[in-house]
Write a protein that holds these residues in place. Structure first.
Motif, PDB file in Angstrom:
ATOM      1  N   GLY A   7       0.791  -1.335   0.084  1.00  0.00           N
ATOM      2  CA  GLY A   7       0.012   0.047  -0.042  1.00  0.00           C
ATOM      3  C   GLY A   7       0.915   1.206   0.009  1.00  0.00           C
ATOM      4  O   GLY A   7       0.369   2.194   0.137  1.00  0.00           O
ATOM      5  N   PHE A   8       2.086   1.308  -0.380  1.00  0.00           N
ATOM      6  CA  PHE A   8       2.851   2.340  -0.382  1.00  0.00           C
ATOM      7  C   PHE A   8       3.450   2.852  -1.764  1.00  0.00           C
ATOM      8  O   PHE A   8       3.626   2.281  -2.396  1.00  0.00           O
ATOM      9  N   GLU A   9       3.559   4.077  -1.889  1.00  0.00           N
ATOM     10  CA  GLU A   9       3.879   4.456  -3.299  1.00  0.00           C
ATOM     11  C   GLU A   9       5.698   4.807  -2.741  1.00  0.00           C
ATOM     12  O   GLU A   9       6.002   5.567  -2.085  1.00  0.00           O
ATOM     13  N   LEU A  10       6.389   4.234  -3.867  1.00  0.00           N
ATOM     14  CA  LEU A  10       7.941   4.576  -3.865  1.00  0.00           C
ATOM     15  C   LEU A  10       8.249   5.816  -4.496  1.00  0.00           C
ATOM     16  O   LEU A  10       7.875   5.928  -5.555  1.00  0.00           O
ATOM     17  N   ARG A  11       8.699   6.826  -3.717  1.00  0.00           N
ATOM     18  CA  ARG A  11       9.266   8.041  -4.428  1.00  0.00           C
ATOM     19  C   ARG A  11      10.866   8.338  -3.993  1.00  0.00           C
ATOM     20  O   ARG A  11      11.410   7.872  -2.951  1.00  0.00           O
ATOM     21  N   GLU A  12      11.708   8.835  -5.009  1.00  0.00           N
ATOM     22  CA  GLU A  12      12.866   9.233  -4.814  1.00  0.00           C
ATOM     23  C   GLU A  12      13.119  10.364  -4.019  1.00  0.00           C
ATOM     24  O   GLU A  12      12.409  11.310  -4.289  1.00  0.00           O
ATOM     25  N   ARG A  13      14.040  10.385  -3.138  1.00  0.00           N
ATOM     26  CA  ARG A  13      14.533  11.256  -2.463  1.00  0.00           C
ATOM     27  C   ARG A  13      15.989  11.940  -2.753  1.00  0.00           C
ATOM     28  O   ARG A  13      16.586  10.974  -3.287  1.00  0.00           O
ATOM     29  N   LEU A  14      16.278  13.114  -2.248  1.00  0.00           N
ATOM     30  CA  LEU A  14      17.870  13.307  -2.177  1.00  0.00           C
ATOM     31  C   LEU A  14      18.377  12.837  -0.981  1.00  0.00           C
ATOM     32  O   LEU A  14      17.556  12.507   0.016  1.00  0.00           O
ATOM     33  N   THR A  15      19.581  12.973  -0.948  1.00  0.00           N
ATOM     34  CA  THR A  15      20.250  12.510   0.213  1.00  0.00           C
ATOM     35  C   THR A  15      19.981  13.376   1.449  1.00  0.00           C
ATOM     36  O   THR A  15      20.027  13.042   2.588  1.00  0.00           O
ATOM     37  N   ILE A  16      19.691  14.838   1.214  1.00  0.00           N
ATOM     38  CA  ILE A  16      19.241  15.737   2.093  1.00  0.00           C
ATOM     39  C   ILE A  16      17.774  15.733   2.194  1.00  0.00           C
ATOM     40  O   ILE A  16      17.162  15.680   0.976  1.00  0.00           O
ATOM     41  N   TYR A  17      17.056  15.363   3.429  1.00  0.00           N
ATOM     42  CA  TYR A  17      15.666  15.120   3.426  1.00  0.00           C
ATOM     43  C   TYR A  17      14.890  16.528   3.130  1.00  0.00           C
ATOM     44  O   TYR A  17      15.519  17.580   3.424  1.00  0.00           O
ATOM     45  N   PRO A  18      13.833  16.219   2.514  1.00  0.00           N
ATOM     46  CA  PRO A  18      12.813  17.653   2.310  1.00  0.00           C
ATOM     47  C   PRO A  18      12.877  18.652   3.316  1.00  0.00           C
ATOM     48  O   PRO A  18      12.838  19.571   3.119  1.00  0.00           O
ATOM     49  N   GLU A  19      12.786  18.246   4.761  1.00  0.00           N
ATOM     50  CA  GLU A  19      12.596  19.115   5.535  1.00  0.00           C
ATOM     51  C   GLU A  19      13.739  20.203   5.702  1.00  0.00           C
ATOM     52  O   GLU A  19      13.551  21.329   5.993  1.00  0.00           O
ATOM     53  N   TYR A  20      14.962  19.695   5.687  1.00  0.00           N
ATOM     54  CA  TYR A  20      16.164  20.293   5.584  1.00  0.00           C
ATOM     55  C   TYR A  20      16.232  21.112   4.294  1.00  0.00           C
ATOM     56  O   TYR A  20      16.839  22.184   4.437  1.00  0.00           O
ATOM     57  N   VAL A  21      15.675  20.586   3.073  1.00  0.00           N
ATOM     58  CA  VAL A  21      15.906  21.441   2.172  1.00  0.00           C
ATOM     59  C   VAL A  21      14.833  22.774   2.214  1.00  0.00           C
ATOM     60  O   VAL A  21      15.333  23.787   2.135  1.00  0.00           O
ATOM     61  N   ARG A  22      13.898  22.631   2.576  1.00  0.00           N
ATOM     62  CA  ARG A  22      12.834  23.572   2.829  1.00  0.00           C
ATOM     63  C   ARG A  22      13.474  24.659   3.980  1.00  0.00           C
ATOM     64  O   ARG A  22      13.117  25.745   3.947  1.00  0.00           O
TER      65      ARG A  22
END
Ligand code: FO1
Ligand code: 5AD
Ligand code: SF4
Length: 423
Positions: free
Chosen positions: A357-372
């Motif tokens: 039931g999970f959608e696989l998505r690619e992330r960067l080495t730095i997680y979204p919260e820290y990019v934001r």
């Protein structure tokens, strides 16, 4: 002492009610079995689901498309479980040359990889004359000096984002590496000092595995504002109280500095050519219970990772236990730390995640919260353009291939261990 069902039940009730879990509760939960085990996983899965909804990506499990760059397999340590570290006469060269590093990174770029994982032995020049000589011949002061040069070259020539995993670093080194690496990492492994101080222990003879030293690195990474990956290695001889203590230690530094971007729960896998070849692999049910307790302790906002190449076919179990990340997966390079364990194909990982039931998505080495939150100091300005080029509006990865992009020192050079020092 084995936790008894009554204390497990009490801990489950607290966890389910969102109450604070203490060390005794955590120990009890780690001993859950049968129906209580299922209940533990259900609670943890719920915490993860709430966190993903809060993060704006419900039902998403992430991975990082990466290449693994084993810059040097020489190491001053002697961890008894490690097949990665070796001796000079078994290697063609003490270090990979810069052009070999770039060749791996270019192959990665061609396959859409966005992370260059530098994993290497700790300060090999302190133990091996061959390492010292190799660095001297090329004008590098230290292994970390060379790591920095490689990171700059990878950024400039390929656009991949370096994730540095070189073992113990000082505060100055962390600060000095921050402009070339959007995230770094070092496994805590365990807080069990006896496994380091007692002869025959897995960390005996490994100065970099003293728990106090590693906890200091975690705090220094926090003070330096480096988005940091850490975690524990289970099944190396620690008991469940020590396992619980290790998780509390990670939570403490995470709460103090807010820099722990992900927690890896990694299971020991015995390697034939190591001192621990006769030890049993960690049990995958224990791995799942540890993931669940880590999830409950760290809370909904934490990102929890289990490596997909170490878990046999137990993908549904680990997803149920509360992970939300599969870590780095490579279409190009092996996992040089676990070379006998191939990565799943990414399409296969997508399919297996979907079945739960999970959608696989690619992330960067730095997680979204820290990019934001880059402008709060989580991302060095030297790396803004590199990260922006690869990230979408949600802070996850764009499905594109990286391009070369110049990296330039923004301030005048004033020596080695300075924040903006070039080398
Ligand atoms: O392929 C591997 N990647 C390892 N990684 C990399 C990981 O797979 C991803 O590249 C990171 O999650 C990137 O955020 C580590 C990263 C760290 O910071 C600390 C420890 C590890 C351990 C491994 C490992 O054993 N094998
Ligand atoms: C890079 C990380 O890989 C882990 N590591 C090292 N050797 C093994 C092994 N035999 N099995 C599982 N994990 C291992 C350690 O936690 C190290 O920090
Ligand atoms: S686990 Fe890391 S520190 Fe330990 S021997 Fe292997 S390379 Fe060295």
């Amino acid at each position: 002492m084995e936790p008894v069902p009554a204390s497990i039940q009490r801990a489950l009730r607290r966890a389910a009610g969102g109450e604070t879990i203490d060390v005794d509760d955590a120990i009890a939960l780690l001993g859950a079995d049968g129906e209580q085990f299922d209940e533990l996983l259900a609670i943890a899965g719920g915490v993860r689901d709430a966190g993903l909804r809060e993060a704006g990506r419900p039902g998403v499990v992430t991975y990082s498309r990466k290449v693994f760059i084993p810059l040097t397999r020489l190491c001053q340590d002697r961890c008894h479980y490690c097949t990665f570290a070796t001796v000079p006469h078994r290697l063609p060269s003490a270090y990979l040359e810069l052009d070999e590093v770039l060749e791996i990174a270019r192959q990665g770029a061609a396959q859409g990889c966005k992370e260059a994982l530098f994993t290497l032995g700790d300060r090999p020049e302190a133990r091996w004359p061959a390492a010292r000589q190799w660095l001297d011949e090329r004008g590098y002061e230290s292994t970390l000096d060379y790591v920095r040069a490689c990171a700059v070259a990878v950024l400039t020539e390929t656009g991949l984002l370096p994730h540095l995993n070189p073992g113990v670093m000082t505060f100055d080194e962390l600060q000095w590496l921050k402009p070339v690496s959007p995230s770094m990492g070092m496994m805590l492994e365990t807080t069990a000092t006896r496994l380091w101080s007692e002869k025959g222990g897995p960390h005996y003879g490994s100065p970099d595995k003293e728990p106090a030293v590693r906890l200091r690195v975690l705090d220094d990474a926090g003070r330096a504002g480096v988005p940091f990956t850490t975690g524990i290695l289970i099944g190396i001889g620690e008991n469940i109280a020590e396992r619980a203590d290790s998780l509390f230690a990670i939570r403490r530094t995470a709460q103090e500095y807010g820099h722990i971007q992900e927690v890896i729960i990694q299971n020991f896998r015995a390697k034939p050519d190591t001192a621990m070849r006769g030890m049993p692999d960690a049990e995958l049910r224990e791995l799942a219970a540890t993931v669940a307790v880590a999830r409950i302790l760290m809370g909904p906002r934490a990102r929890i990772q289990a490596p997909p190449n170490l878990i046999d076919q137990e993908f549904p179990l680990l997803l149920r236990a509360g992970i939300d990340d599969w870590g780095g997966v490579s279409p190009v390079t092996p996992d040089h730390v676990n070379p006998e364990r191939p990565w799943p194909q990414i399409d296969n990982l997508r399919e297996l995640s979907a079945r739960s039931g999970f959608e696989l998505r690619e992330r960067l080495t730095i997680y979204p919260e820290y990019v934001r939150r880059a402008d709060e100091g989580w991302l060095d300005p030297h790396l803004s353009a590199h990260v922006t080029a690869l990230s979408g509006p949600d802070g996850l990865a764009l499905e594109i291939s990286p391009d070369p992009r110049p990296w330039r020192a923004l301030l005048p050079v004033s020596g080695q261990a300075t924040v903006y020092g070039d080398h």
